[in-house]
Design an enzyme around this catalytic site. Structure first.
Site, PDB file in Angstrom:
ATOM      1  N   SER A 188       0.767  -1.196   0.033  1.00 54.54           N
ATOM      2  CA  SER A 188      -0.022   0.029  -0.046  1.00 54.54           C
ATOM      3  C   SER A 188       0.819   1.354  -0.048  1.00 54.54           C
ATOM      4  O   SER A 188       0.560   2.193  -0.539  1.00 54.54           O
ATOM      5  CB  SER A 188      -1.075   0.344   1.305  1.00 54.54           C
ATOM      6  OG  SER A 188      -0.424  -0.023   2.294  1.00 54.54           O
ATOM      7  N   HIS A 216      -5.417  -3.823  -1.731  1.00 54.85           N
ATOM      8  CA  HIS A 216      -5.068  -2.881  -2.834  1.00 54.85           C
ATOM      9  C   HIS A 216      -5.024  -3.523  -4.310  1.00 54.85           C
ATOM     10  O   HIS A 216      -4.533  -2.838  -5.300  1.00 54.85           O
ATOM     11  CB  HIS A 216      -3.811  -2.060  -2.292  1.00 54.85           C
ATOM     12  CG  HIS A 216      -3.964  -1.219  -1.384  1.00 54.85           C
ATOM     13  ND1 HIS A 216      -4.348  -0.021  -1.337  1.00 54.85           N
ATOM     14  CD2 HIS A 216      -3.927  -1.698   0.151  1.00 54.85           C
ATOM     15  CE1 HIS A 216      -4.432   0.672  -0.080  1.00 54.85           C
ATOM     16  NE2 HIS A 216      -4.096  -0.493   0.701  1.00 54.85           N
ATOM     17  N   LYS A 247     -12.143   0.129  -0.477  1.00 57.17           N
ATOM     18  CA  LYS A 247     -11.415   0.740  -1.549  1.00 57.17           C
ATOM     19  C   LYS A 247     -12.221   0.574  -2.876  1.00 57.17           C
ATOM     20  O   LYS A 247     -12.980   1.176  -3.017  1.00 57.17           O
ATOM     21  CB  LYS A 247     -10.030   0.126  -1.513  1.00 57.17           C
ATOM     22  CG  LYS A 247      -9.275   0.108   0.063  1.00 57.17           C
ATOM     23  CD  LYS A 247      -8.168  -0.508  -0.014  1.00 57.17           C
ATOM     24  CE  LYS A 247      -7.388   0.017   1.279  1.00 57.17           C
ATOM     25  NZ  LYS A 247      -8.155  -0.330   2.281  1.00 57.17           N
TER      26      LYS A 247
END
Length: 395
Positions: A188, A216, A247
């Site tokens: 990340s 991610h 996310k």
């Protein structure tokens, strides 16, 4: 008068002065208040800012159909489930989300957790028991470390992406012990991708299982956004996927995907799952609608990749030193902690929001500005932001 001989638990709080020192210098970087949606341009503390610090990778937090899905769930089911999944907290929609996640990720089963952080706590602590070992990349997310601490197994670490050290650690483990290699898929802070082919090769050689934190990676890399294992064509060699809804899926919560027997074991043995309330209806509906949107719009993933390439080329053209990767996370070197905060404050004042990364997330001489990108950004906005960034850093 007798002197108090006991240590004060709150003494550490009184001695902590760093945040106030940064506040006094006017460079404190945290808790800026948003006054609008998470979008390419936001209102933050009364001023327009270009958002280059969000993990809303596919820009779905402002998608009207996805917002409506959350509103409909709120109207249908109310504000919360008021209980754990074990008891009164399972909605049919939770089961739909788990089934569709498993199908999307080409796994037999999936289960959800109230947050991504809690997912790592719940998965690792359930799977790694007495006498087992868990082996971690040293730059793994903090939730992985805490999951290892919560387990009854022993944690070993290897230097970031250092496959030789990973093999050395695997060689130390007794043949009778279970072993789990855990790695971020996309890291990340630096935006680099784990060396999954070599990790899987070593896992096979030493009888280990592999878990990938794809917080991610989902929606970012791989076929249609399926993540790191798909990116490498290794979906059949990764045993456990973990990810988050906060996310690319524009919601809140986390998940695990694995074989049916592994998911069933974790579901019945994970304390962070058993003793936590379930994902609220609106959050569940938004995650499910976002997943369906990704499946029907794979061009969003391609658009995100193209914008990442555009930004990397733009920074190089402007003479800004970046960390090379192939994801929509582009870190910019600023080195010194205080300089990093000064640059971040200047950028904020000039209308560009980025995330400063300081120790312990970065070494004291390797601080950086973490920039991240959304598929809903435009090249025009990126050029405007990069012009500001290049000028401030050069000044």
């Amino acid at each position: 008068m007798q002197e108090n001989r006991y240590a004060d638990l709150f003494g550490k709080c009184e001695r902590y002065t760093l945040a106030n020192e940064y506040r006094a210098k006017g460079i404190y970087p945290y808790f800026h208040a948003l006054e609008s949606r998470q979008a390419p341009e936001v209102m933050m503390e009364g001023k327009r800012r270009i958002m280059l610090g969000s993990n809303n990778y596919l820009g779905l937090t402002e998608n009207p159909e996805i917002i409506q899905a959350g509103v409909d769930a709120l109207n249908t089911y109310g504000t919360g489930c008021s209980g754990s999944r074990f008891l009164n907290g399972t909605l049919r929609m939770h089961l739909e989300l788990e089934a569709e996640l498993a199908d999307f990720l080409h796994k037999e089963a999936a289960m959800t957790f109230p947050s991504g952080f809690q997912s790592n706590l719940g998965i690792i602590s359930a799977l790694v028991g007495h006498g087992d070992y868990v082996i971690c990349d040293r730059e793994n997310h903090a939730s992985i470390y805490d999951g290892c601490r919560l387990s009854y197994g022993r944690m070993l670490t290897f230097g970031h992406a250092n496959m030789q050290e990973l093999e050395m650690q695997l060689q130390k483990i007794p043949d009778s012990a279970g072993r789990l290699i855990v790695t971020d898929g996309v890291f990340s802070m630096q935006g680099d991708i784990a060396n999954l082919p070599e990790i899987c090769r070593l896992a096979k050689k030493y009888g280990a299982r592999v878990m990938v934190d794809d917080a991610h990676g989902l929606g970012v890399i791989g076929e249609g956004g399926r993540g790191t294992a798909s990116y490498y064509g290794l979906e059949d060699q990764v045993d456990v996927y973990m990810g988050t809804f906060s996310k690319s899926l524009a919601s809140l919560g986390g998940y695990m995907a694995a074989s049916a027997e592994v998911v069933d074991f974790v579901r019945h043995n994970s304390r962070p799952f058993i003793f936590a309330a379930s994902i609220p209806p609106a959050s569940c509906a938004v995650a499910l609608a976002s997943l369906r949107h990704i499946r029907s719009h794979p061009e969003l993933v391609a658009r995100l990749a193209a914008l990442g390439d555009y930004a990397r080329a733009g920074y190089k053209k402007r003479g800004v030193k970046i960390i090379e990767a192939s994801t929509p996370i582009i870190p910019i070197y600023t080195y010194d902690p205080e300089r990093t905060l000064v640059v971040a404050k200047r950028l904020f004042d000039e209308g560009v929001y980025v995330n400063p990364v300081l120790p312990p997330a970065a070494p004291a001489d390797g601080c950086l500005l973490r920039t991240s990108y959304m598929a809903s950004l435009t090249e025009e906005l990126l050029d405007e932001a990069m012009d500001v960034i290049a000028r401030v850093i050069q000044e």
